[in-house]
Design an enzyme around this catalytic site. Sequence first.
Site, PDB file in Angstrom:
ATOM      1  N   HIS A   1       0.886  -1.056  -0.028  1.00  8.96           N
ATOM      2  CA  HIS A   1       0.015  -0.042   0.132  1.00  8.96           C
ATOM      3  C   HIS A   1       0.879   1.094   0.080  1.00  8.96           C
ATOM      4  CE1 HIS A   1      -4.048  -1.834   1.482  1.00  8.96           C
ATOM      5  NE2 HIS A   1      -3.380  -2.449   0.382  1.00  8.96           N
TER       6      HIS A   1
ATOM      7  N   GLU B   1       0.935   3.969   1.560  1.00 10.21           N
ATOM      8  CA  GLU B   1       1.356   4.689   2.892  1.00 10.21           C
ATOM      9  C   GLU B   1       2.607   4.050   3.485  1.00 10.21           C
ATOM     10  OE1 GLU B   1      -1.784   3.544   2.044  1.00 10.21           O
ATOM     11  OE2 GLU B   1      -3.445   4.906   2.462  1.00 10.21           O
TER      12      GLU B   1
ATOM     13  N   CYS C   1      -6.400   1.833   4.845  1.00  8.30           N
ATOM     14  CA  CYS C   1      -6.878   0.923   5.255  1.00  8.30           C
ATOM     15  C   CYS C   1      -6.668   0.552   6.658  1.00  8.30           C
ATOM     16  CB  CYS C   1      -6.340  -0.480   4.283  1.00  8.30           C
ATOM     17  SG  CYS C   1      -4.706  -1.033   4.831  1.00  8.30           S
TER      18      CYS C   1
ATOM     19  N   CYS D   1      -2.901  -0.054   7.505  1.00  7.56           N
ATOM     20  CA  CYS D   1      -2.077   1.048   7.262  1.00  7.56           C
ATOM     21  C   CYS D   1      -1.970   2.138   8.251  1.00  7.56           C
ATOM     22  CB  CYS D   1      -2.295   1.916   5.962  1.00  7.56           C
ATOM     23  SG  CYS D   1      -1.581   0.699   4.297  1.00  7.56           S
TER      24      CYS D   1
END
Length: 228
Positions: free
Chosen positions: A77, A79, A117, A120
């Site tokens: 992801h 992030e 999410c 994260c």
Amino acid sequence: VSCVVHHISLAIENGTFSLCLCLSVLLPRKKFIYHYKNVRWARGRHETYLCFVVKRRVGPDTLTFDFGHLRNRNGIHVELLFLRYLGALCPGLWGYGGTGEKRLSYSITWFCSWSPCANCSLRLCQFLSQTPNLRLRIFVSRLYFCDMEDSREREGLRMLKKAGVQITVMSYKDFFYCWQTFVARRASQFKAWEELQRNSVRLTRKLNRILQPCETEDLRDAFKLLGL
DNA sequence: ATTTTCAAT
């Protein structure tokens, strides 16, 4: 120019991984619009973009230190990718946060096409708890998996808020700022899509409800007390 | 009315 050089040095440190980063400092217009459009049903956005600005503060002086964008890659992801780059983006982040003369802190603002999410959010909270001299502001275009009342993503956003992160749904002025700052716009003006404002308002209300769940719980308790 | 979501083929 310094920005380009900086990103090339990142590429050297991290291998071919970030090659794309240094080749595209600015985001193509179509890509920005497609991924940041805050439509209700964002079909097919199997990528997430993160545009960031890093501000560095030494004593009383603040300056914009770097900016750019990232997208998720290789199942990671965006992030978490950003956290990987953070050390390079914020030199001296660790070790100068105390009360010494060189008091150094960073302020990061990022604009993400999806909200983070649950995982994260957790990782970000953990990270931030170890870096008190880093301030993070997150703007999001759309809310990721936040439809269910009890979704872990909702809980994650609340955790971030508790950790001191300011989370805001992007409005016209934020899209406009991103267009001016991160997009290869040539001379073109930012043109809002249909429903930009309406969707932004709807998502803002939704986020506010997510971040202030206590009020509704209190209300429920109150109703229960009243036998309603 | 209903639709999607940091893919996996």
